[in-house]
Design an enzyme around this catalytic site. Structure first.
Site, short mmCIF file in Angstrom:
data_model
loop_
_atom_site.label_atom_id
_atom_site.label_comp_id
_atom_site.label_asym_id
_atom_site.label_seq_id
_atom_site.Cartn_x
_atom_site.Cartn_y
_atom_site.Cartn_z
N SER A 31 2.48 7.19 -17.13
CA SER A 31 2.79 6.68 -15.80
C SER A 31 4.27 6.80 -15.53
O SER A 31 4.62 6.15 -14.34
CB SER A 31 2.11 5.14 -15.86
OG SER A 31 2.66 4.25 -16.63
N ARG B 20 3.67 9.54 -0.55
CA ARG B 20 3.73 8.07 -0.65
C ARG B 20 4.73 7.43 -1.53
O ARG B 20 5.02 8.29 -2.64
CB ARG B 20 2.20 7.84 -1.48
CG ARG B 20 2.04 6.43 -1.60
CD ARG B 20 2.39 5.88 -3.20
NE ARG B 20 2.09 4.44 -3.66
CZ ARG B 20 2.13 3.99 -4.65
NH1 ARG B 20 2.99 4.72 -5.50
NH2 ARG B 20 1.78 2.77 -4.96
N VAL B 21 5.01 6.33 -1.24
CA VAL B 21 6.25 5.55 -1.87
C VAL B 21 5.70 4.31 -2.41
O VAL B 21 5.28 3.49 -1.05
CB VAL B 21 7.38 5.67 -1.43
CG1 VAL B 21 8.33 4.88 -1.99
CG2 VAL B 21 7.86 7.14 -1.30
#
Length: 352
Positions: free
Chosen positions: A78, A240-241
């Site tokens: 991740s 996307r943030v």
């Protein structure tokens, strides 16, 4: 100006006579400076940051090297390259670093083809008057700063993407579209009628998809720095943030109060600026553990099923953490390094 140096380690024993204080009654740990605290059991990141302080590096140096180690290690898939492919199969990175002395922030989001996101974020502080750079322009800035273009895709990320496609693109982050996004890969178009349903997040973000390393470093002098690095939500929409590169959301540092860093479902957590809120609670004298708990409780009122946790530390070196209890996530593991511990130590807190 960067945060102060890690301190004179030869004089550390004397300094500890003044800086080591017990936490309030009922608290679980003792306080000492310097301290490094980071989300999850990312031991090599904690060890790297601690070595930087031991060798006389600054708090910002420790943040950059510690989070950078997780980028190299691809912590839990991740953080760093080769993880969390988006809907197009591409891995992109977000990171931030904050100097609690000057309140300067450097951040990058949707960074493409550059592995050392936290390093690029620090260059934003050092070589620009900006705070946040995004997308392809952030990558071009990185190259100007001497970072090489590198492929962030690996066989693992390609496999994750292929499996997702074969599962009819489940799960994904679309809603109010046609065809039904819970059964199809699209392409989608918007429905005229917009419905508002309770957001189901725990199935998409879980203890097996941590999403962030967040780190807080407080030096012997009480100078605070913080930072984060992540490859974001797996199967996210391109562009996307989340919370990680946003000051006050992903992390926050203020040398007059303390520092905090969050991890979990950034799309929900960023709406509450949890790291900023936790630091403000500590500024008012709230114990770090209680500050963390208050932040989690505030989010629970609006999103009881959210996946998330937060770490907090104040300028005495007292620290704490809290997490939201959901099925499959009842405890939160994090790392702590300080002079009272023989080595960076994994600690655990029960979720509330």
């Amino acid at each position: 100006m960067a945060a102060g140096r890690g301190g004179d380690w030869q004089g550390l024993t004397v300094a500890l006579l003044f800086l080591c204080v017990l936490r309030p009654a009922g608290a679980a740990s003792a306080a000492a400076l310097p301290v490094v605290i980071n989300t999850w059991a990312f031991r090599t990141a904690a060890e790297t940051a601690w070595r930087v302080l031991e060798s006389g590096g600054s708090e910002l140096d420790a943040i950059e090297r510690g989070c950078g180690q997780c980028e190299i290690d691809q912590c839990d898939g991740s953080v760093g390259y080769g993880g969390s492919p988006d809907e197009s199969g591409e891995t992109t990175l977000d990171a931030m670093i904050m100097d609690g002395n000057t309140m300067e922030v450097g951040a990058v989001a949707d960074l493409r083809r550059v592995k050392n996101a936290i390093g690029v974020a620090r260059r934003v502080i050092e070589y620009t008057k900006h705070t946040l750079l995004v997308g392809e322009s952030a990558s071009l800035f990185a190259v100007k700063m001497g970072f090489p273009y590198e492929d962030l895709t690996t066989q693992k990320s390609l496999s994750l993407y292929s499996e997702w496609l074969n599962q009819s693109c489940q799960p994904n982050y679309w809603k109010n579209v046609e065809p039904d996004s819970s059964k199809s890969c699209g392409p989608y178009k918007r429905r005229e009628e917009v419905t508002h349903k309770e957001e189901q997040t725990s199935s998409q973000r879980s203890v097996h998809n941590h999403d962030t390393i967040g780190m807080v470093v407080i030096g012997v002098s009480g100078a605070v720095a913080s930072g984060t690095s992540t490859n974001g939500a797996i199967h996210k929409l391109p562009g996307r943030v989340g919370d990680s590169p946003i000051a006050g959301a992903g992390s926050y540092a203020d040398s007059t109060a303390g520092g905090a860093a969050a991890t979990g479902d950034g799309d929900i957590m960023m709406r509450f600026l949890p790291s900023y809120q936790a630091v403000e609670y500590m500024r008012m004298g709230t114990d770090p553990t209680v500050a963390c708990q208050k932040v989690i409780s505030r989010i629970q009122k609006y999103a009881p099923k959210f996946f998330g946790a937060i770490i907090c530390a104040n300028t005495t070196g007292s620290y704490g953490a809290a997490c939201n209890k959901i099925p499959g996530f009842t405890q939160f593991h994090f790392m702590v390094s300080n002079p009272l511990l023989s080595r960076p130590t994994e600690q655990v807190v029960d979720c509330i």
